[in-house]
Design a protein around this motif. Structure first.
Motif, PDB file in Angstrom:
ATOM      1  N   ASN A   1       0.837  -1.197   0.000  1.00 14.87           N
ATOM      2  CA  ASN A   1       0.000   0.000   0.000  1.00 14.87           C
ATOM      3  C   ASN A   1       0.875   1.252   0.000  1.00 14.87           C
ATOM      4  O   ASN A   1       0.941   1.998   0.979  1.00 14.87           O
ATOM      5  N   VAL A   2       1.589   1.466  -1.094  1.00 15.38           N
ATOM      6  CA  VAL A   2       2.438   2.646  -1.256  1.00 15.38           C
ATOM      7  C   VAL A   2       2.179   3.241  -2.633  1.00 15.38           C
ATOM      8  O   VAL A   2       1.830   2.527  -3.573  1.00 15.38           O
ATOM      9  N   ASP A   3       2.343   4.557  -2.732  1.00 14.81           N
ATOM     10  CA  ASP A   3       2.160   5.193  -4.029  1.00 14.81           C
ATOM     11  C   ASP A   3       3.506   5.350  -4.724  1.00 14.81           C
ATOM     12  O   ASP A   3       4.566   5.075  -4.158  1.00 14.81           O
ATOM     13  N   SER A   4       3.460   5.793  -5.961  1.00 11.24           N
ATOM     14  CA  SER A   4       4.669   5.871  -6.777  1.00 11.24           C
ATOM     15  C   SER A   4       5.665   6.897  -6.245  1.00 11.24           C
ATOM     16  O   SER A   4       6.879   6.718  -6.381  1.00 11.24           O
ATOM     17  N   ASP A   5       5.173   7.971  -5.620  1.00 12.97           N
ATOM     18  CA  ASP A   5       6.083   8.992  -5.092  1.00 12.97           C
ATOM     19  C   ASP A   5       6.968   8.426  -3.985  1.00 12.97           C
ATOM     20  O   ASP A   5       8.167   8.725  -3.917  1.00 12.97           O
ATOM     21  N   ILE A   6       6.383   7.611  -3.120  1.00 12.43           N
ATOM     22  CA  ILE A   6       7.159   7.011  -2.035  1.00 12.43           C
ATOM     23  C   ILE A   6       8.192   6.040  -2.591  1.00 12.43           C
ATOM     24  O   ILE A   6       9.351   6.020  -2.163  1.00 12.43           O
ATOM     25  N   VAL A   7       7.789   5.231  -3.567  1.00 11.65           N
ATOM     26  CA  VAL A   7       8.713   4.252  -4.147  1.00 11.65           C
ATOM     27  C   VAL A   7       9.865   4.955  -4.853  1.00 11.65           C
ATOM     28  O   VAL A   7      11.033   4.565  -4.705  1.00 11.65           O
ATOM     29  N   VAL A   8       9.561   6.002  -5.618  1.00  6.57           N
ATOM     30  CA  VAL A   8      10.617   6.736  -6.328  1.00  6.57           C
ATOM     31  C   VAL A   8      11.582   7.382  -5.345  1.00  6.57           C
ATOM     32  O   VAL A   8      12.805   7.369  -5.545  1.00  6.57           O
ATOM     33  N   ASP A   9      11.050   7.937  -4.267  1.00  8.40           N
ATOM     34  CA  ASP A   9      11.913   8.548  -3.256  1.00  8.40           C
ATOM     35  C   ASP A   9      12.844   7.518  -2.630  1.00  8.40           C
ATOM     36  O   ASP A   9      14.025   7.797  -2.382  1.00  8.40           O
ATOM     37  N   ARG A  10      12.352   6.324  -2.406  1.00 13.01           N
ATOM     38  CA  ARG A  10      13.189   5.273  -1.820  1.00 13.01           C
ATOM     39  C   ARG A  10      14.199   4.742  -2.833  1.00 13.01           C
ATOM     40  O   ARG A  10      15.317   4.363  -2.458  1.00 13.01           O
ATOM     41  N   LEU A  11      13.828   4.707  -4.094  1.00 16.06           N
ATOM     42  CA  LEU A  11      14.784   4.291  -5.123  1.00 16.06           C
ATOM     43  C   LEU A  11      15.939   5.282  -5.219  1.00 16.06           C
ATOM     44  O   LEU A  11      17.105   4.884  -5.343  1.00 16.06           O
ATOM     45  N   ILE A  12      15.616   6.569  -5.153  1.00 12.43           N
ATOM     46  CA  ILE A  12      16.665   7.592  -5.196  1.00 12.43           C
ATOM     47  C   ILE A  12      17.569   7.488  -3.976  1.00 12.43           C
ATOM     48  O   ILE A  12      18.797   7.626  -4.074  1.00 12.43           O
TER      49      ILE A  12
ATOM     50  N   ASP B   1       7.751  -1.370   2.799  1.00 18.14           N
ATOM     51  CA  ASP B   1       6.947  -1.926   1.714  1.00 18.14           C
ATOM     52  C   ASP B   1       7.692  -3.067   1.045  1.00 18.14           C
ATOM     53  O   ASP B   1       8.917  -3.165   1.118  1.00 18.14           O
ATOM     54  N   MET B   2       6.929  -3.921   0.389  1.00 17.82           N
ATOM     55  CA  MET B   2       7.492  -5.007  -0.394  1.00 17.82           C
ATOM     56  C   MET B   2       7.247  -4.814  -1.883  1.00 17.82           C
ATOM     57  O   MET B   2       7.698  -5.617  -2.697  1.00 17.82           O
ATOM     58  N   TYR B   3       6.536  -3.751  -2.230  1.00 13.73           N
ATOM     59  CA  TYR B   3       6.277  -3.474  -3.644  1.00 13.73           C
ATOM     60  C   TYR B   3       7.581  -3.188  -4.386  1.00 13.73           C
ATOM     61  O   TYR B   3       7.837  -3.747  -5.458  1.00 13.73           O
ATOM     62  N   GLY B   4       8.402  -2.307  -3.811  1.00 16.68           N
ATOM     63  CA  GLY B   4       9.674  -1.974  -4.437  1.00 16.68           C
ATOM     64  C   GLY B   4      10.601  -3.167  -4.571  1.00 16.68           C
ATOM     65  O   GLY B   4      11.119  -3.440  -5.665  1.00 16.68           O
ATOM     66  N   PRO B   5      10.857  -3.920  -3.490  1.00 12.80           N
ATOM     67  CA  PRO B   5      11.733  -5.086  -3.608  1.00 12.80           C
ATOM     68  C   PRO B   5      11.247  -6.133  -4.606  1.00 12.80           C
ATOM     69  O   PRO B   5      12.054  -6.711  -5.336  1.00 12.80           O
ATOM     70  N   VAL B   6       9.935  -6.394  -4.649  1.00 12.01           N
ATOM     71  CA  VAL B   6       9.418  -7.384  -5.605  1.00 12.01           C
ATOM     72  C   VAL B   6       9.626  -6.899  -7.035  1.00 12.01           C
ATOM     73  O   VAL B   6      10.040  -7.664  -7.922  1.00 12.01           O
ATOM     74  N   TRP B   7       9.360  -5.621  -7.271  1.00  8.19           N
ATOM     75  CA  TRP B   7       9.549  -5.067  -8.620  1.00  8.19           C
ATOM     76  C   TRP B   7      11.024  -5.085  -9.009  1.00  8.19           C
ATOM     77  O   TRP B   7      11.376  -5.427 -10.153  1.00  8.19           O
ATOM     78  N   ILE B   8      11.907  -4.732  -8.083  1.00 12.56           N
ATOM     79  CA  ILE B   8      13.341  -4.671  -8.379  1.00 12.56           C
ATOM     80  C   ILE B   8      13.891  -6.061  -8.686  1.00 12.56           C
ATOM     81  O   ILE B   8      14.598  -6.261  -9.683  1.00 12.56           O
ATOM     82  N   THR B   9      13.588  -7.029  -7.842  1.00 13.71           N
ATOM     83  CA  THR B   9      14.130  -8.373  -8.040  1.00 13.71           C
ATOM     84  C   THR B   9      13.598  -9.020  -9.318  1.00 13.71           C
ATOM     85  O   THR B   9      14.352  -9.673 -10.050  1.00 13.71           O
ATOM     86  N   THR B  10      12.316  -8.834  -9.598  1.00  7.74           N
ATOM     87  CA  THR B  10      11.752  -9.410 -10.825  1.00  7.74           C
ATOM     88  C   THR B  10      12.364  -8.769 -12.062  1.00  7.74           C
ATOM     89  O   THR B  10      12.659  -9.453 -13.059  1.00  7.74           O
ATOM     90  N   THR B  11      12.575  -7.460 -12.008  1.00  9.79           N
ATOM     91  CA  THR B  11      13.218  -6.774 -13.134  1.00  9.79           C
ATOM     92  C   THR B  11      14.646  -7.258 -13.323  1.00  9.79           C
ATOM     93  O   THR B  11      15.106  -7.449 -14.458  1.00  9.79           O
ATOM     94  N   LEU B  12      15.351  -7.474 -12.219  1.00  7.11           N
ATOM     95  CA  LEU B  12      16.735  -7.939 -12.315  1.00  7.11           C
ATOM     96  C   LEU B  12      16.827  -9.328 -12.934  1.00  7.11           C
ATOM     97  O   LEU B  12      17.783  -9.623 -13.663  1.00  7.11           O
TER      98      LEU B  12
END
Length: 266
Positions: free
Chosen positions: A81-92, A110-121
């Motif tokens: 339950n996170v929006d794109s602004d929070i994820v982008v800020d954490r990526l930066i 959140d687990m949204y970012g880690p799941v997206w990152i690992t799957t992309t990798l």
């Protein structure tokens, strides 16, 4: 005569309207008791969205009252339950290693970012790894037939998912054993975001120049390792003996970067 008219009471005059006296409605017992029990909301809180009063902003644990079992999707919904602004800020924040990342995920890991990152990798290592070997093959071994290595997908999935799940879990149990108040979700979140730097660096590893490839992977491994080190230092405040454990996490992260270069971008 004039005195007689003036002495008449106004209530007996024809057409006079008596004043209406309104009684102020007093709140009932149920209405008086409803206000203290009302559940107010603070908007906007620091981490976005609604938040009840008294909910800690820093260092507080998320409520686990919504947990409905391992096989229920709603149990994992709060961690996505996170929006794109929070994820982008954490990526930066993961690209520019600072020790404030752990503070950002303290109340809302959140687990949204880690799941997206690992799957992309997984797909990037498999696709760009084959692309890199093809370019090297075309440059130095044109007389040998090149073929796409499908096993890269299997190895990439095993290495990336295995590392992102098992390594944080191992450090979680070690930190718990050593008496720290570690959180498995926060460690999974932090380690997942630490892998983001390998996405842009993998795009550059396609360059068919070995010297440049080594410089890129060393820089990426250093940034990722330092990110882990800076954010695990929060546990050394409780005990300086944990510095050895934190340093081992740094070395392990850098070893992953070297392995990615040697295995996928030969």
């Amino acid at each position: 005569m004039e005195e007689g008219y003036t002495s008449l009471p106004s209530s007996h005059l024809l057409g006079s309207v008596p004043a209406v006296i309104t009684e102020e409605k007093k709140p009932t017992t149920s209405e008086r008791g409803a206000a203290p029990n009302a559940k107010l909301q603070i908007f906007p809180p620091n981490n976005g969205g609604y938040q009840s009063p008294g909910t800690p902003y820093d260092g507080g644990e998320q409520t686990t009252s919504n947990w409905k079992g391992f096989f229920s999707i709603s149990s994992y919904q709060p961690y996505f339950n996170v929006d794109s602004d929070i994820v982008v800020d954490r990526l930066i924040s993961s690209v520019y290693p600072t020790n404030d990342f752990y503070r950002k995920i303290d109340t809302n890991p959140d687990m949204y970012g880690p799941v997206w990152i690992t799957t992309t990798l997984v797909f990037i290592f498999a696709a760009l790894g084959n692309c890199a070997t093809y370019l090297i093959h075309q440059r130095y071994e044109q007389d040998v037939i090149w073929s796409f290595d499908v096993t890269y997908v299997k190895w990439a999935a095993s290495i990336v998912y295995g590392y992102a799940l098992l390594v944080p879990a191992a450090f979680y149990f070690l930190l718990q054993y050593l008496g720290t108040n570690a959180s498995l979700i926060r460690l999974w979140c932090m380690w997942g975001y630490s892998l983001f730097v390998f996405i842009p660096s993998s795009l550059l590893l396609v360059i068919p120049v070995e010297f440049i490839r080594w410089i890129i992977i060393i820089l990426a491994g250093t940034a990722s390792s330092w990110f882990i080190y800076e954010n695990l230092k929060v546990y050394t405040e409780e005990s300086h003996d944990l510095m050895v454990l934190v340093a081992s996490a740094l070395v392990l992260q850098f070893a992953l970067a070297i392995f990615v270069k040697v295995f996928f971008f030969v």
